[in-house]
Design a protein around this motif. Sequence first.
Motif, PDB file in Angstrom:
ATOM      1  N   PRO A  41       0.802  -1.221   0.000  1.00  0.00           N
ATOM      2  CA  PRO A  41       0.000   0.000   0.000  1.00  0.00           C
ATOM      3  C   PRO A  41       0.840   1.279   0.000  1.00  0.00           C
ATOM      4  N   GLY A  42       2.145   1.164   0.282  1.00  0.00           N
ATOM      5  CA  GLY A  42       2.995   2.345   0.314  1.00  0.00           C
ATOM      6  C   GLY A  42       2.770   3.207   1.531  1.00  0.00           C
ATOM      7  N   ASN A  43       3.345   4.390   1.507  1.00  0.00           N
ATOM      8  CA  ASN A  43       3.150   5.386   2.567  1.00  0.00           C
ATOM      9  C   ASN A  43       3.373   6.767   1.941  1.00  0.00           C
ATOM     10  N   ALA A  44       3.342   7.795   2.777  1.00  0.00           N
ATOM     11  CA  ALA A  44       3.430   9.156   2.239  1.00  0.00           C
ATOM     12  C   ALA A  44       4.751   9.426   1.531  1.00  0.00           C
ATOM     13  N   ILE A 357       4.713  15.732  11.639  1.00  0.00           N
ATOM     14  CA  ILE A 357       6.141  15.700  11.343  1.00  0.00           C
ATOM     15  C   ILE A 357       6.486  16.937  10.529  1.00  0.00           C
ATOM     16  N   THR A 358       7.547  17.628  10.917  1.00  0.00           N
ATOM     17  CA  THR A 358       7.968  18.831  10.199  1.00  0.00           C
ATOM     18  C   THR A 358       9.464  18.771   9.905  1.00  0.00           C
ATOM     19  N   GLY A 359       9.906  19.634   8.995  1.00  0.00           N
ATOM     20  CA  GLY A 359      11.335  19.837   8.764  1.00  0.00           C
ATOM     21  C   GLY A 359      12.003  18.910   7.784  1.00  0.00           C
ATOM     22  N   LEU A 360      11.246  18.055   7.095  1.00  0.00           N
ATOM     23  CA  LEU A 360      11.890  17.093   6.199  1.00  0.00           C
ATOM     24  C   LEU A 360      12.590  17.760   5.021  1.00  0.00           C
ATOM     25  N   ASP A 361      11.960  18.757   4.444  1.00  0.00           N
ATOM     26  CA  ASP A 361      12.588  19.436   3.303  1.00  0.00           C
ATOM     27  C   ASP A 361      13.908  20.063   3.711  1.00  0.00           C
ATOM     28  N   THR A 376       4.268   6.801   7.720  1.00  0.00           N
ATOM     29  CA  THR A 376       3.782   8.173   7.558  1.00  0.00           C
ATOM     30  C   THR A 376       2.535   8.195   6.688  1.00  0.00           C
ATOM     31  N   ALA A 377       1.757   9.248   6.850  1.00  0.00           N
ATOM     32  CA  ALA A 377       0.582   9.489   6.010  1.00  0.00           C
ATOM     33  C   ALA A 377       0.342  10.987   5.973  1.00  0.00           C
ATOM     34  N   VAL A 378      -0.445  11.423   5.019  1.00  0.00           N
ATOM     35  CA  VAL A 378      -0.839  12.823   4.928  1.00  0.00           C
ATOM     36  C   VAL A 378      -2.295  12.946   5.339  1.00  0.00           C
ATOM     37  N   GLU A 379      -2.556  13.789   6.331  1.00  0.00           N
ATOM     38  CA  GLU A 379      -3.914  14.044   6.804  1.00  0.00           C
ATOM     39  C   GLU A 379      -4.143  15.547   6.882  1.00  0.00           C
ATOM     40  N   ASN A 380      -5.170  16.017   6.207  1.00  0.00           N
ATOM     41  CA  ASN A 380      -5.490  17.443   6.191  1.00  0.00           C
ATOM     42  C   ASN A 380      -4.291  18.295   5.785  1.00  0.00           C
ATOM     43  N   GLY A 381      -3.527  17.766   4.842  1.00  0.00           N
ATOM     44  CA  GLY A 381      -2.385  18.495   4.313  1.00  0.00           C
ATOM     45  C   GLY A 381      -1.125  18.416   5.147  1.00  0.00           C
ATOM     46  N   ALA A 382      -1.172  17.709   6.273  1.00  0.00           N
ATOM     47  CA  ALA A 382      -0.006  17.606   7.157  1.00  0.00           C
ATOM     48  C   ALA A 382       0.537  16.183   7.147  1.00  0.00           C
ATOM     49  N   LEU A 383       1.862  16.056   7.225  1.00  0.00           N
ATOM     50  CA  LEU A 383       2.502  14.754   7.333  1.00  0.00           C
ATOM     51  C   LEU A 383       2.446  14.298   8.784  1.00  0.00           C
TER      52      LEU A 383
END
Length: 432
Positions: A41-44, A357-361, A376-383
């Motif tokens: 199924p993968g992830n974000a 989760i923040t700061g990956l870029d 990981t997943a994306v919910e409401n535009g947030a990781l």
Amino acid sequence: MRARRYPGGVKILVLGSGAREHAIVLALASDGADHEVLAAPGNAGIARDAALVDVDMMDPGAVTEFAQAHAVDLVVIGPEAPLVAGVADALRERGIPVFGPGKQAAQLEGSKAFAKRIMQNADVPTGRATHARTIDETAAALDEFGAPYVVKADGLAAGKGVIVTDDRAAALDHAAAYLPHGPVLVEEFLSGPEVSLFFLSDGDTVRPLTPAQDFKRALDGDLGPNTGGMGAYSPLPWLADGFGSIDAFVAEVTRTVAEPVIRELDRDGSPFIGLLYAGLIITDEGVRVIEFNARFGDPETQIVLPRLETSLADLLMACAEGTLEEHAAPTFRDEAAVTVVLASEGYPAATITGRKITGLDDAEQIDGVHITHAATAVENGALIATGGRVLNVVGTGSTFAQARERAYEAIGRIGLEGGQFRTDIAAAVATA
């Protein structure tokens, strides 16, 4: 340069949702060919590098139907559960190339009893062990072998079915938790440095990859409970001290462990096509096998594949098609790779998920750094974090000190409330 046997690319379906599968996807994407990579199924994170598809990886019929309907050239099975469920068997019955052993051969990981029998018949060096079906049998075996006590669940346990402890009561409690689901294995304690070594097999020919070392304990100093793995590094330069060179070590293990096991599985009517993971320990008496897995290891894959020079797609397809003999041993870049796992608060006992989760870029702006997503997943535009082990931060460099510095600088830029990670991954080799 990587070989390009398939310059026009092939369509590859990768089954799984963790950092191991993300590492496989990234290696395929860097293959130098125009592969079409799908994941289920993968992830974000995987979604950035492959097309996610809606198919149940645990359903042999569903995977087979999807692969046929979408003209998939190769299926790569990442985790152990679909292997034990027989997904590879169903694909092979329809003539679809698949990288991953059949259900019976996957018992090498799915059943400690099966693995011990294969090792015994193949004369592979391993520790003494007793299978216990009751607490009384467990207690007797613990007393026979003495402390430190080693108890393993016989079946799959997501890397957390093992306890090594001086506390006899804790060993018995661990056994009691797994005995309702089947027997447990009580083993003699083996002392020495551990090594993970992967082998590719098409059921006959064996080709080794390169050694790595992982860190199973949750806390610095190899303290705390066992986990699925909190970090890893590769290569292992210290192997040269006892074996003359890394290549000599690999050759010895290939000859005394991998090849005999593959031959025995074939004699047993269970040809092994896929990735044989050998968990090894170097004792005063020589190399001993701790365990086998029937798929790429996690987190070792995350630092072995970034160093691979040979085309991964070529290798996996050769295994699936039975042509591995035509390929020389894979080659690897002369660089160091270190990965550090960022885990959720409470992992592994009481994981807290759903946090942002923040700061990956920012982290991936550092030279020699990339990140593989584990949960990981994306919910409401947030990781957000969806599991215990969330990210693998991988640093590469000309030295271990450089690779390690990059990995830790990157993990320091990532925000996850309550996030935890070990601070001593590859510390010893970086200062050697």
